[in-house]
Write an enzyme that holds these catalytic residues in place. Structure first.
Site, PDB file in Angstrom:
ATOM      1  N   PHE A   1       9.302  -3.945 -15.396  1.00 38.19           N
ATOM      2  CA  PHE A   1       8.723  -3.985 -16.741  1.00 38.19           C
ATOM      3  C   PHE A   1       8.085  -2.623 -17.023  1.00 38.19           C
ATOM      4  O   PHE A   1       7.352  -2.099 -16.183  1.00 38.19           O
ATOM      5  CB  PHE A   1       7.596  -5.028 -16.835  1.00 38.19           C
ATOM      6  CG  PHE A   1       8.032  -6.460 -16.954  1.00 38.19           C
ATOM      7  CD1 PHE A   1       9.315  -6.867 -16.634  1.00 38.19           C
ATOM      8  CD2 PHE A   1       7.121  -7.421 -17.389  1.00 38.19           C
ATOM      9  CE1 PHE A   1       9.696  -8.200 -16.741  1.00 38.19           C
ATOM     10  CE2 PHE A   1       7.484  -8.755 -17.498  1.00 38.19           C
ATOM     11  CZ  PHE A   1       8.768  -9.151 -17.171  1.00 38.19           C
ATOM     12  N   GLU A   2       8.340  -2.082 -18.201  1.00 40.61           N
ATOM     13  CA  GLU A   2       7.610  -0.901 -18.676  1.00 40.61           C
ATOM     14  C   GLU A   2       6.687  -1.388 -19.789  1.00 40.61           C
ATOM     15  O   GLU A   2       7.103  -1.569 -20.934  1.00 40.61           O
ATOM     16  CB  GLU A   2       8.569   0.182 -19.176  1.00 40.61           C
ATOM     17  CG  GLU A   2       9.442   0.795 -18.080  1.00 40.61           C
ATOM     18  CD  GLU A   2       8.703   1.797 -17.197  1.00 40.61           C
ATOM     19  OE1 GLU A   2       7.517   2.081 -17.468  1.00 40.61           O
ATOM     20  OE2 GLU A   2       9.318   2.297 -16.234  1.00 40.61           O
ATOM     21  N   ILE A   3       5.423  -1.622 -19.414  1.00 41.43           N
ATOM     22  CA  ILE A   3       4.470  -2.279 -20.307  1.00 41.43           C
ATOM     23  C   ILE A   3       3.797  -1.261 -21.223  1.00 41.43           C
ATOM     24  O   ILE A   3       3.331  -0.221 -20.765  1.00 41.43           O
ATOM     25  CB  ILE A   3       3.413  -3.020 -19.460  1.00 41.43           C
ATOM     26  CG1 ILE A   3       4.060  -4.238 -18.793  1.00 41.43           C
ATOM     27  CG2 ILE A   3       2.216  -3.423 -20.302  1.00 41.43           C
ATOM     28  CD1 ILE A   3       3.155  -4.901 -17.791  1.00 41.43           C
TER      29      ILE A   3
ATOM     30  N   ASP B   1       7.892  -0.582 -23.368  1.00 43.89           N
ATOM     31  CA  ASP B   1       8.346  -1.893 -23.841  1.00 43.89           C
ATOM     32  C   ASP B   1       9.781  -2.181 -23.417  1.00 43.89           C
ATOM     33  O   ASP B   1      10.649  -2.511 -24.238  1.00 43.89           O
ATOM     34  CB  ASP B   1       8.213  -2.011 -25.375  1.00 43.89           C
ATOM     35  CG  ASP B   1       6.774  -2.218 -25.819  1.00 43.89           C
ATOM     36  OD1 ASP B   1       5.896  -2.328 -24.942  1.00 43.89           O
ATOM     37  OD2 ASP B   1       6.537  -2.265 -27.038  1.00 43.89           O
TER      38      ASP B   1
END
Ligand code: ZN
Length: 433
Positions: free
Chosen positions: A388-390, A324
């Site tokens: 982005f670190e989803i 996140d």
């Protein structure tokens, strides 16, 4: 460097489940899980990675390491006290039903390739597909894939050309460059569908498609994704490409192999962050960099302190899992970039949709990275670039590398659609806000 020289021996300790942690426990066999270790300094973190440990999270001295019970034994022998963190394969067990899917619905490389062709055939006025180069296995004549990119816009003459002086500004998304980060390819798939299906029905999408080119490389590492999908309902946790020329361990980390400021990451072929023998040695990386140079103008000077000009254009997002986070350059140094305030500003606008923490590597993942894709697109070309670190970094069915498939529809896509829209809408003037 041996970890024993870095760390005081803590001795063997009994495995104790974390009280506030997950409901499940270590299956105690060859099944990979995540292990938490504490008191890890940055030097020790570098040593762990160099020694081939698969460190998947790090924050304030707490590290999460992926592996089976033998990895936990190694950690104990190296002086750590690993505690079970979470399962990797989520419960309830997924059921793969559709053709060309695995692990409950994730699409194979073949499915992604067919999807791009279907979109282009159904929407010739909105979509153009390019073959941007070969995967490593294809360069060896051992199967493999063409790497595909799709350009999406309401096409007028000259749109979607492989030329940096396009009439419309551009927003580029790359997914699944790390093969096991499976949710990212699905986000790319849904992003493509949302643009072509929303044209003419969703006013915001229609305006965007009329004014901007959206480029997507949904599977940047197709050989790696084939390895992941070969596990079916227990996907193989393969991160790198399929380059086996080293003879010991398979793969180069394609997000450490880019040509900009390459060379400060791992030189151990068995490390998950192996940077490769030289900058842009891997065909997947040269395919991406060739594409970036052909579609984005070079807008930034060569000095690290040269900002991209305030009227520079284009935005880039590299999709990864998990944590996140929205991460801004630089990766290779702890120095902030010369466009730091503007990049954080656009990141914050995107975070209004997904709620992710915006910051540099130091603010988010807690370690430096060299040879990353977004350092190249920002550093060489001046494109406003983000990673982005989803997926959340805690416990549960929607966390980790392999979220249960229904998490894509229930959480991961809904929270990121708006962030991608915001990024695309900023493509004309990302630094001007
Ligand atoms: Zn990644």
């Amino acid at each position: 460097m041996a970890l024993r020289r870095l760390l005081s021996l803590a001795g063997a300790a009994a495995l104790i489940a974390v009280a506030s942690g997950p409901a499940h426990s270590d299956p105690g066999d060859d099944t990979p899980v995540t292990w938490q270790i504490t008191g890890v300094t940055l030097d020790a973190l570098a040593g762990l990675t160099a020694d081939g440990y698969d460190v998947v999270r790090y924050h304030d001295g707490d590290a999460v390491v992926l592996g089976d019970s033998r990895v936990a034994d190694r950690l104990r022998a190296d002086g750590f006290t690993p505690s079970f963190h979470d399962t990797v394969y989520k419960d309830p067990a997924p059921v793969t039903t559709a053709a060309d899917t695995y692990y409950g619905g994730y699409h194979t490389v073949d499915a992604h390739e067919a999807h791009l062709d279907q979109v282009a055939a159904a929407h010739p006025d909105l979509a153009t597909v390019y073959d941007i180069g070969d995967s490593w296995l294809k360069t060896q004549g051992r199967g493999g894939h063409d790497i595909k990119a799709i350009c999406l816009t309401r096409k007028t003459d000259g749109d979607c050309a492989l030329s940096p002086d396009s009439a419309k500004p551009r927003f580029t998304v790359v997914a699944q460059i790390h093969a096991r980060e499976v949710a990212t390819g699905e986000i790319a798939w849904k992003w493509i569908d949302s643009l072509v299906n929303g044209y003419g029905t969703d006013p915001a999408v229609t305006t965007l498609m009329d004014t901007t080119e959206m480029w997507v490389v949904p599977i940047a590492n197709p050989d790696g994704v084939d390895i992941v999908a070969s596990g079916g309902d227990q996907p193989v946790l393969h991160r790198k490409n399929a380059n086996d020329s080293d003879g010991s361990c398979v793969g180069v980390d394609l997000n450490r192999n880019s040509s900009f400021e390459w060379g400060a990451d791992s030189s151990n072929p068995c490390a998950q962050t192996y940077q490769g023998p030289q900058a842009a040695s891997e065909p997947e990386v040269t395919a991406l960099e060739d594409l970036f140079r052909r579609i984005h103008p070079d807008q930034r000077g060569t000095n690290p302190t040269d900002p991209a000009p305030v009227d520079a254009r284009d935005v880039f997002v590299s999709l990864h899992s998990y944590g996140d986070y929205i991460i801004v350059p630089w990766g290779y140094t702890e120095d902030t970039s010369p466009n730091d305030a503007a990049l954080r500003g656009l990141g914050a606008a995107m975070a209004e949709s997904n709620g992710y923490l915006v910051g540099t590597n130091g603010d988010t993942v807690g370690y430096s990275t060299s040879g990353t894709t977004d350092d190249m697109t920002y550093g060489e070309l001046g494109v406003a670039s983000f990673t982005f670190e989803i997926g959340d970094g805690g416990w549960g069915s929607c966390s980790g590398f392999l979220p249960a498939y229904d998490c894509v529809d229930s959480q991961l896509w809904p929270e990121n659609r708006g962030a991608l829209m915001t990024a695309a809408q900023a493509a004309a003037a990302p630094y001007a806000a």
